[in-house]
Write an enzyme that holds these catalytic residues in place. Structure first.
Site, short mmCIF file in Angstrom:
data_model
loop_
_atom_site.label_atom_id
_atom_site.label_comp_id
_atom_site.label_asym_id
_atom_site.label_seq_id
_atom_site.Cartn_x
_atom_site.Cartn_y
_atom_site.Cartn_z
N CYS A 121 0.82 -1.21 0.00
CA CYS A 121 0.00 0.00 0.00
C CYS A 121 0.86 1.27 0.00
O CYS A 121 1.74 1.43 -0.85
CB CYS A 121 -0.96 -0.06 1.18
SG CYS A 121 -2.30 1.14 1.16
N HIS A 122 0.64 2.16 0.95
CA HIS A 122 1.43 3.40 1.06
C HIS A 122 2.82 3.17 1.62
O HIS A 122 3.61 4.11 1.69
CB HIS A 122 0.72 4.40 1.99
CG HIS A 122 -0.49 5.04 1.43
ND1 HIS A 122 -1.76 4.56 1.65
CD2 HIS A 122 -0.64 6.16 0.66
CE1 HIS A 122 -2.64 5.33 1.05
NE2 HIS A 122 -2.00 6.31 0.44
N GLY A 123 3.15 1.94 2.02
CA GLY A 123 4.47 1.66 2.59
C GLY A 123 5.60 2.07 1.67
O GLY A 123 6.70 2.42 2.13
N VAL A 124 5.34 2.05 0.37
CA VAL A 124 6.38 2.42 -0.60
C VAL A 124 6.84 3.86 -0.41
O VAL A 124 7.96 4.22 -0.78
CB VAL A 124 5.88 2.16 -2.04
CG1 VAL A 124 4.88 3.23 -2.48
CG2 VAL A 124 7.04 2.07 -3.01
N GLN A 125 6.03 4.71 0.21
CA GLN A 125 6.43 6.09 0.46
C GLN A 125 7.68 6.15 1.35
O GLN A 125 8.51 7.05 1.21
CB GLN A 125 5.29 6.88 1.11
CG GLN A 125 4.12 7.12 0.19
CD GLN A 125 2.99 7.88 0.88
OE1 GLN A 125 2.68 7.63 2.04
NE2 GLN A 125 2.39 8.80 0.16
#
Length: 197
Positions: A121-125
């Protein structure tokens, strides 16, 4: 063979399923998952969120349960060599913990030492905040993160909501609905085999 140690990076309002389901599944096969948050200690609680798609143009956000941190952030920071992999859970936590230089240094450690990196999910940020981590990689994430992945030199993979993608030792997925596939691929990368008799 002893289980692997995984460092889970979280912040306030991290996606609750991506904490609880992942942690419990990995612990069920004998791995150790240390859940940490900047400036917090083992025994502290963080608020989580629950994102869902309910027909709006973007996801909705609801309060989740409190998550218990089981490792003091500063201790994990000093003991990075003991971890086999890092996991960046999604939700809203990544957007602010990625600016923390200590979190960036942790991610850099796993990248430079070629240890597995797991992101959903947003973990790639969190990964994008560290130069070179996604460069040249194919990465799945929430669609809203596509421009950031591209600008950081990665290739965004538009996965189905239940798929995971593996590029070397990096495992990624779009969101919590992919946790079964995501966990399965994380276990493979860690060398864990589950056999049915």
């Amino acid at each position: 063979m002893p289980g692997k140690k995984i460092l889970m990076l979280t912040g306030e309002f991290t996606e609750e399923y991506e904490i609880f389901v992942y942690q419990q599944a990995m612990e069920a096969v004998g791995d150790i998952v240390h859940v940490v948050c900047p400036d917090k200690n083992a025994g502290d609680l963080i608020k989580t969120s629950l994102h869902d798609f309910e027909g709006d143009q973007t996801y909705t956000e609801k309060p989740g349960h409190y998550a218990l941190l089981n490792k003091t952030f500063s201790e994990a920071e000093r003991q990075l060599d003991q971890y086999h992999a890092v996991y960046c859970a999604g939700g809203r936590g990544p957007e602010y913990i990625r600016t923390d230089k200590r979190v960036q240094a942790m991610v850099r450690h796993f990248h430079e030492n070629k240890k597995p990196i797991f992101t959903i999910c947003h973990g790639v940020q969190i990964l994008i905040a560290v130069d070179g981590v996604v460069r040249g990689k194919k990465v799945g994430a929430l669609a809203a993160c596509e421009p950031e992945v591209t600008l950081a030199g990665g290739t965004y993979i538009d996965l189905s909501p239940t798929e995971a993608y593996v590029d070397g030792t990096m495992v990624s997925a779009k969101g919590w609905t992919a946790l079964a596939a995501f966990i399965r691929e994380c276990l493979k990368v860690l060398g864990t085999e589950i056999r049915h008799n």
